[in-house]
Design an enzyme around this catalytic site. Structure first.
Site: not given
Ligand code: MHF
Ligand code: KIV
Ligand code: MG
Length: 286
Positions: A65-66, A104, A134, A136, A203
């Site tokens: 769903d990303s 998803d 899948k 959540e 995740e």
């Molecule tokens: N392009 C993209 N990549 C992804 O991995 C992703 C998506 N979209 N959309 C749905 C979710 C959202 N996700 C995300 C989005 C942002 C962070 C993020 O910026 N996390 C911080 C860590 C925060 C902390 O330290 O508490 C980082 O710096 O990585 C992580 C997962 C993973 N998924």
């Molecule tokens: C990041 C993966 C696990 C996901 O759920 C997605 O791409 O939607």
């Molecule tokens: Mg997803």
């Protein structure tokens, strides 16, 4: 000559690097855990990209769903609908021959309860042809997982950071930090395994905790921002290939710079058109 069941023969080969042409199944995933073999998973949202990954030997493709933020221009995964999931999942299935395609379930398509989850998962299986779905949630989604599995639909669970809850989190923070959160994550992992899930995405959880979950489960763990000790690793393909616009999460490693490369190609084409260099004689008909 000894007879070897072709299905059995291929199931003994590696998920990545195997040469068999039949589709990967959840039985193959289970067998890989027994061999402590690590495997890769990528997202895909269209037939062309999916065929590239399928031909590269990626054994499992997730129609995530990303697609909401990566493909459809939404801010997050929250607005994604079942119609969008069904359309793009069907395209990914059509573009692949070998990969197990996992669809998803989008936000709002399973939270009402097991019956709603079964109705929507059935749509992805029948209309799109996915081999698994899948969803959540750990303990909170166990009843949904149970009914899907009882009904013959393999389920990949997804715990730790669950992005469909972005409005409740107020962002995308690391999960499972602190003793209480770690215990909850372990309970969630056990709950989805007991409900019958064949694998579970972890995740944004601390690497040590993901390693402990991986050791304590008999089903595969698929890490994203969960350290090196998971059975599998998944990345959003646009992040992996350097196609995503702007900042990517810290856990991402970029293996190409497709955004730059595609932009360069578009600019070169535009220069040729404006300057009259394209089309040349060899591109013209007389
Ligand atoms: N392009 C993209 N990549 C992804 O991995 C992703 C998506 N979209 N959309 C749905 C979710 C959202 N996700 C995300 C989005 C942002 C962070 C993020 O910026 N996390 C911080 C860590 C925060 C902390 O330290 O508490 C980082 O710096 O990585 C992580 C997962 C993973 N998924
Ligand atoms: C990041 C993966 C696990 C996901 O759920 C997605 O791409 O939607
Ligand atoms: Mg997803």
């Amino acid at each position: 000559m000894t007879y070897v069941d072709p299905a059995r023969k291929q199931s003994e080969k590696a998920l990545y690097g195997g040469t068999g042409s039949r589709r990967i199944t959840v039985r193959d995933i289970a067998a890989a855990k027994g061999r402590t073999e690590k495997w890769p998973m990528l997202t895909a949202y269209d037939a062309m990209t999916a065929s590239v990954f399928d031909q590269a030997g990626i054994p499992v493709l997730l129609v995530g769903d990303s697609m909401g933020n990566c493909h459809l221009g939404y801010e997050s995964t929250v607005p994604v609908t079942m119609d969008e999931m069904a359309l793009l999942s069907a395209a990914v299935v059509r573009g692949t021959r070998r990969a197990l395609v996992v669809g998803d379930l989008p936000f709002g398509s399973y939270q009402e309860g097991p019956v709603q989850a079964l109705r929507n998962a059935t749509r992805l299986v029948k209309e799109a042809g996915v081999g698994a779905v899948k969803l959540e949630g750990g303990e909170r989604s166990a009843h949904q997982i149970e009914l899907l599995v009882q009904s013959g639909i393999p389920v990949m669970a997804h715990i730790g950071l669950t992005p469909q809850s972005v409005n409740a989190y107020g962002g995308y923070p690391v999960q499972g930090r602190g003793e209480e959160a770690a215990q909850q994550l372990l309970r969630d992992a056990k709950a989805v395994q007991d409900a019958g899930a064949f694998a579970v995405v972890l995740e944004l959880v601390p690497a040590e905790l993901a390693a402990e979950v991986t050791r304590s489960l008999h089903i595969a763990t698929v890490g994203i921002g969960a350290g090196p000790d998971c059975d599998a690793q998944v990345l959003v393909w646009t992040d992996m290939a350097g196609m995503t616009d702007g900042r990517v999460p810290r856990f991402v490693k970029q293996y190409a710079q497709l955004r730059q490369g595609l932009g360069d190609a578009a600019r070169a084409f535009a220069e040729d058109v404006v300057g009259g260099a394209y089309p040349a004689e060899e591109h013209s008909f007389h």
